[in-house]
Every structure is written in structure tokens, then in C-alpha cells.
Design a protein around this motif. Sequence first.
Motif, PDB file in Angstrom:
ATOM      1  N   SER A 115      -0.876  -3.872  -6.234  1.00 40.01           N
ATOM      2  CA  SER A 115      -0.390  -2.688  -6.885  1.00 40.01           C
ATOM      3  C   SER A 115       0.306  -2.934  -8.049  1.00 40.01           C
ATOM      4  N   GLY A 116       0.977  -4.345  -8.200  1.00 39.73           N
ATOM      5  CA  GLY A 116       1.783  -4.829  -9.111  1.00 39.73           C
ATOM      6  C   GLY A 116       3.227  -4.243  -8.858  1.00 39.73           C
ATOM      7  N   SER A 117       3.577  -3.652  -8.045  1.00 36.97           N
ATOM      8  CA  SER A 117       4.783  -3.177  -7.752  1.00 36.97           C
ATOM      9  C   SER A 117       5.558  -4.113  -6.515  1.00 36.97           C
ATOM     10  N   ILE A 118       6.709  -4.717  -7.022  1.00 35.89           N
ATOM     11  CA  ILE A 118       7.365  -5.382  -6.037  1.00 35.89           C
ATOM     12  C   ILE A 118       8.102  -4.575  -4.910  1.00 35.89           C
ATOM     13  N   VAL A 119       8.285  -3.467  -5.484  1.00 41.09           N
ATOM     14  CA  VAL A 119       8.596  -2.143  -4.373  1.00 41.09           C
ATOM     15  C   VAL A 119       7.778  -2.023  -3.185  1.00 41.09           C
ATOM     16  N   ASP A 120       6.549  -1.553  -3.721  1.00 41.06           N
ATOM     17  CA  ASP A 120       5.500  -1.563  -2.424  1.00 41.06           C
ATOM     18  C   ASP A 120       5.332  -2.653  -1.816  1.00 41.06           C
ATOM     19  N   PHE A 121       5.293  -3.948  -2.464  1.00 38.66           N
ATOM     20  CA  PHE A 121       5.146  -5.290  -1.984  1.00 38.66           C
ATOM     21  C   PHE A 121       6.182  -5.367  -0.643  1.00 38.66           C
ATOM     22  N   LEU A 122       7.428  -5.119  -1.064  1.00 43.88           N
ATOM     23  CA  LEU A 122       8.345  -5.279   0.017  1.00 43.88           C
ATOM     24  C   LEU A 122       8.163  -4.267   1.226  1.00 43.88           C
TER      25      LEU A 122
ATOM     26  N   GLU B 280       2.841  -9.240  12.186  1.00 43.90           N
ATOM     27  CA  GLU B 280       3.289 -10.344  11.269  1.00 43.90           C
ATOM     28  C   GLU B 280       2.155 -10.652  10.441  1.00 43.90           C
ATOM     29  N   ILE B 281       1.974 -10.396   9.020  1.00 42.60           N
ATOM     30  CA  ILE B 281       0.939 -10.912   8.192  1.00 42.60           C
ATOM     31  C   ILE B 281       1.532 -11.348   7.069  1.00 42.60           C
ATOM     32  N   ALA B 282       0.710 -12.495   6.485  1.00 40.20           N
ATOM     33  CA  ALA B 282       1.086 -13.063   5.201  1.00 40.20           C
ATOM     34  C   ALA B 282       0.796 -12.182   4.011  1.00 40.20           C
ATOM     35  N   MET B 283       2.046 -11.876   3.277  1.00 38.45           N
ATOM     36  CA  MET B 283       1.755 -11.211   2.126  1.00 38.45           C
ATOM     37  C   MET B 283       1.367 -12.081   0.851  1.00 38.45           C
ATOM     38  N   LEU B 284       0.439 -11.536  -0.030  1.00 41.90           N
ATOM     39  CA  LEU B 284      -0.117 -12.241  -1.249  1.00 41.90           C
ATOM     40  C   LEU B 284      -0.147 -11.056  -2.100  1.00 41.90           C
ATOM     41  N   THR B 285       0.313 -11.580  -3.180  1.00 39.53           N
ATOM     42  CA  THR B 285       0.307 -10.605  -4.399  1.00 39.53           C
ATOM     43  C   THR B 285      -1.098 -10.894  -5.018  1.00 39.53           C
ATOM     44  N   GLY B 286      -1.658  -9.562  -5.648  1.00 31.95           N
ATOM     45  CA  GLY B 286      -2.790  -9.618  -6.525  1.00 31.95           C
ATOM     46  C   GLY B 286      -2.675  -9.569  -7.855  1.00 31.95           C
ATOM     47  N   ARG B 287      -1.346  -9.640  -8.480  1.00 31.49           N
ATOM     48  CA  ARG B 287      -1.050  -9.606  -9.759  1.00 31.49           C
ATOM     49  C   ARG B 287      -0.118 -11.145 -10.084  1.00 31.49           C
ATOM     50  N   GLU B 288      -0.988 -11.626 -11.210  1.00 31.90           N
ATOM     51  CA  GLU B 288      -0.507 -12.945 -11.587  1.00 31.90           C
ATOM     52  C   GLU B 288       0.985 -13.099 -12.083  1.00 31.90           C
ATOM     53  N   GLU B 289       1.194 -11.990 -12.818  1.00 31.97           N
ATOM     54  CA  GLU B 289       2.534 -11.844 -13.372  1.00 31.97           C
ATOM     55  C   GLU B 289       3.625 -11.788 -12.157  1.00 31.97           C
ATOM     56  N   GLY B 290       3.252 -11.315 -10.946  1.00 30.79           N
ATOM     57  CA  GLY B 290       4.253 -11.229 -10.012  1.00 30.79           C
ATOM     58  C   GLY B 290       4.555 -12.343  -8.903  1.00 30.79           C
TER      59      GLY B 290
ATOM     60  N   HIS C 276       9.738 -15.150  -4.241  1.00 36.43           N
ATOM     61  CA  HIS C 276      11.489 -15.326  -4.033  1.00 36.43           C
ATOM     62  C   HIS C 276      11.565 -14.283  -2.817  1.00 36.43           C
ATOM     63  N   MET C 277      10.556 -13.061  -2.870  1.00 41.54           N
ATOM     64  CA  MET C 277      11.012 -12.270  -1.832  1.00 41.54           C
ATOM     65  C   MET C 277      10.019 -12.366  -0.550  1.00 41.54           C
ATOM     66  N   GLY C 278       9.678 -13.613  -0.258  1.00 41.24           N
ATOM     67  CA  GLY C 278       9.008 -14.056   1.161  1.00 41.24           C
ATOM     68  C   GLY C 278       7.524 -13.716   1.051  1.00 41.24           C
ATOM     69  N   GLY C 279       6.820 -13.678   0.006  1.00 39.86           N
ATOM     70  CA  GLY C 279       5.482 -13.659  -0.245  1.00 39.86           C
ATOM     71  C   GLY C 279       4.963 -15.092  -0.011  1.00 39.86           C
ATOM     72  N   LYS C 280       3.510 -15.379   0.419  1.00 36.40           N
ATOM     73  CA  LYS C 280       2.958 -16.713   0.595  1.00 36.40           C
ATOM     74  C   LYS C 280       2.273 -17.264  -0.230  1.00 36.40           C
ATOM     75  N   GLY C 281       1.957 -16.435  -1.561  1.00 37.38           N
ATOM     76  CA  GLY C 281       1.106 -16.728  -2.620  1.00 37.38           C
ATOM     77  C   GLY C 281       0.431 -15.707  -3.302  1.00 37.38           C
ATOM     78  N   CYS C 282      -0.636 -16.135  -4.039  1.00 34.03           N
ATOM     79  CA  CYS C 282      -1.505 -14.938  -4.768  1.00 34.03           C
ATOM     80  C   CYS C 282      -2.883 -15.181  -4.595  1.00 34.03           C
TER      81      CYS C 282
END
Length: 290
Positions: free
Chosen positions: A155-162, A174-184, A190-196
Motif C-alpha cells: 500500500s505504501g502507507s505506514i498507517v495501513d501497515f500498522l 501472528e504474521i511477519a509483516m513485510l513492506t512491498g515499497r522500497e522507500e518504506g 522501526h515499527m516492527g516489520g520483518k523486512g521487504c
Amino acid sequence: MLTPFTEDRQINEPVLREMVEFMITKGLHGLFPVSSCGEAIHLSHEEKCHLMDIVVDQAGGRVPVTPGVPATTADEAISLAHHANKIGCAAVVASAPYYYKATTSMMEQFFVRVAKESNMPVILYNIPLFSQPLPYDVVGRLACLPNVVGMKDSSGSIVDFLHYKDSAREAGGEIAMLTGREEGLLASLHMGGKGCMTATSGIMPEVMTGIYGAFQAGEYEAARVLQESILEPIRAMMFGAAFPVGFKLGLEARGFPMGPPRVDLSAKEADGVALLKERIASLLNPSNTS
């Protein structure tokens, strides 16, 4: 992973194998073929399976392979997942059905079937650019299924991510959260994500693993500098041409012939791509330009 094609738009196996070696040698922790940036939507069922076969064979167990199973029906996604399971993939990445707009309950049922019938770990994939966004409560319930192990949020949204992360926690999953946006990447760590899971990881793996490594070492300023260093190249690759042409130009700048996209460019677009190729090459390899 992006997908290299020959001039007649067939999967370029030799280049694909070289890409796998490049990515593993540069320190990536896993490989994601049959992806959005890999033009999976333009690949037949047989081509998707063939792509998995090549990547798994070349990786040789050195890193986990988690292919996408993009489909408009659960039956097709499950069939792809069964192939992934048969050849030893670590998990599959499942996005919501696309084109026809599904109701929330239809979307949830789609993922429930994929999770229950794939017989392997499933990573949820939220990609609002190409399919319906996943509702928070649906993610919470899906996170409670025993083989739903992670989520890639593009989504690119840290709000949605959280909120996705918290919805899983509130539901007792319990799931490992990974961002799909490089910039994030750094912000999500910092907010508990596991990677990208990102296209740029396969183009600039040294930088992306550098961000992750610096964060893990507590070197936050170094991580910030690396994170900001990729912003201009990402803008050029993401917005300079029709997706995912710019990213393919990035890999060409790293020495991998990617071939033509599956959808033809107009003559005007082709001229623009030629100029963009020079710009991306100068951003990725500044020492090679005057």
C-alpha cells in the motif's frame, strides 16, 4: 524478481539463472519469482510453473523461494501452489483476485481456500495498485489460520501497515509483516516489520541488505543515509515509464539483458525509454558516466 525475456518474448532461462546467482551472491535472503513486477499477469499457467522450476533449481536450496500464485480464482491459485509445493518452495505469495470486483466475503473465502488447500505456508499480498485492498478485519481473521505466516503490504502507507499488524495481534494471530515499497523499508523496520519484498532488492541488493543490516546493528543513521540514497533511482524506475519497464531498465544497467515487455510500447514511448535507460544507468552506476 523481474522476468527476462528473449527477443521473441519467451522466458530467457540463461539470464534468469544469472539473476538468481547475482541476487544470492549479493546477500538477498530469499527469492520471489512470478511477481507483479515480473509481469506474472502476462504469463500462462505453464510459464509460471516453468519460472518457478528454473529459480528453484538454480537456487539449489541456498535461499528460500516464495513464488507468487496470482489468479482470478482460488482453483488456479491453488493449482500453482501445488506445483510450488511439489518442487520444494518455502511458501507462496497470494494476492486478492483481480479484474472482477469481489465482495469482502468473497475475497476472504478466496484466501481461506488458498490457505487451507495449498498445504504450505502462505504470505498474504496486499497490492491496491492492481487488486482490491485487503480490509483490516479480514487480515486479522486470516492471520489466525495456521499456515498464513506473513503479509507483504504494498500500500505504501505506514498507517495501513500498522493497522494490518495490529489487526493480526488483536485477532490472536501472528504474521511477519513485510513492506512491498522500497522507500518504506527502514520506517517499517522501526515499527516492527520483518523486512521487504521489493523489485529494487533484486536491482540494488547491496543497498537494500545494507539498510536491513545497519538497522539490525543499531546503526540507524547509516540505515537512514542508505534509505534516502535509493529515492531518486526509485522515482526514475517507478514513474519514468509504464510499470515495470523502468525496473527492467534498472536490471539492464546492472548487466542483465531483459528483452522487450510482453505488451508493446508505442514508438513515442520507446524513444522515451531510450532516454530513461541512460538516466537510470547514470543513477545506478555514477562512476561509469562522464
